[in-house]
Design an enzyme around this catalytic site. Structure first.
Site, mmCIF file in Angstrom:
data_model
loop_
_atom_site.group_PDB
_atom_site.id
_atom_site.type_symbol
_atom_site.label_atom_id
_atom_site.label_comp_id
_atom_site.label_asym_id
_atom_site.label_seq_id
_atom_site.Cartn_x
_atom_site.Cartn_y
_atom_site.Cartn_z
ATOM 1 N N LYS A 149 0.810 -1.214 0.000
ATOM 2 C CA LYS A 149 0.000 0.000 0.000
ATOM 3 C C LYS A 149 0.849 1.273 0.000
ATOM 4 O O LYS A 149 0.488 2.259 -0.641
ATOM 5 C CB LYS A 149 -0.930 0.013 1.225
ATOM 6 N N CYS B 256 -12.700 -2.964 10.311
ATOM 7 C CA CYS B 256 -13.646 -2.848 9.204
ATOM 8 C C CYS B 256 -14.005 -4.212 8.626
ATOM 9 O O CYS B 256 -15.132 -4.431 8.171
ATOM 10 C CB CYS B 256 -13.053 -1.964 8.108
#
Length: 257
Positions: A83, A186
């Site tokens: 990322k 999440c």
């Protein structure tokens, strides 16, 4: 600044609170962002676009298909790559003048001691309490401003812990490590995609205000957003005199090195 910079940042320069001097301050600044996911994505996009001269981005994860619903620094063709590298590529397309340092690793306390010492502001865009506690301890040690955000489901929060000021509470004052707070990831709880953008942008705004020393920051305040009703609440935070991090020298009795 050169002519291209004057043009790129002209809308900032028009603001009397920023001007040429303020923009030059941003260009000379260094911000550390821990996490290049839902919160870190919008934060680094706006910090880079705004002209922060050096951005260090730390994230040990790789881009996954499930990230793309909300992590706007990444794209489908980057699935499987780190990322931090993906974010660096995106930022190069937005503002190639920014020096982006991509660190593809989960930073331990020793690593964060070095990184935070060299940063002007730290943005905590991580998603777990252990990392948040380490970041807070090191920011407290070096008296670095910490901009903290979190989002789960339809609820978001953001706060500033400006540890340059003796009266400022730290993250541990709000969420003690020995409390009952549990990570709400999440992947388990779900998250409303635009909400991470809202909170991440607030983190970017607070970071810029700190660097520029303008306005009133969220220091000593917790800003809460209910994404379903779109209602904001602001809660005043007080320093805990018995805090084990900012109230004593328990963690770093000498120099912290």
């Amino acid at each position: 600044m050169n002519d291209d910079q004057l043009l790129r940042y002209s809308r900032h320069i028009l603001l009397p609170q920023i001007g040429i001097k303020g923009q030059e301050t941003l260009i000379q600044s260094h911000v550390l962002v821990v996490g290049a996911g839902g919160l870190g994505s919008p934060a680094v996009l706006y910090l880079a676009a705004s002209g922060v001269g050096k951005l260090t981005i730390c994230d040990s994860d790789k881009v996954d298909l499930t990230n793309l619903q909300r992590q706007i620094a990444h794209s489908t063709d980057r699935i499987g790559i780190p990322k931090s590298d993906s974010a660096k590529k995106t930022l190069a397309g937005i503002n190639p003048e920014v020096n982006v340092i991509a660190l593809n690793e989960r930073m331990d306390e020793r690593g964060l001691l070095q990184l935070i010492r060299n940063a002007d502001v730290v943005v905590d865009a991580s998603d777990n309490f252990p990392t948040r506690y380490i970041i807070n301890r090191v920011c407290t040690l070096y008296k670095k401003p910490l901009v903290s955000g979190a989002v789960v489901r339809f609820d978001g929060q953001v706060a500033v812990f400006d540890l340059r000021h003796a009266h400022s509470p730290c993250y541990h004052c709000l969420f003690p490590a020995d409390g009952e707070d549990q990570d709400m990831r999440c992947a388990v709880m779900g998250v409303f995609a635009p909400l991470v953008g809202v909170i991440g942008c607030v983190q970017a705004a607070e970071t810029l205000k700190i660097l520029l020393d303008i306005g009133q920051t969220l220091n000593s305040r917790l800003l809460l957003l209910d994404g379903l009703s779109m209602e904001w609440r602001s809660i005043r935070l007080n320093k805990d005199p018995s805090c084990k991090v900012c109230g004593t020298n328990e963690y770093y009795p000498k120099s912290g090195s």
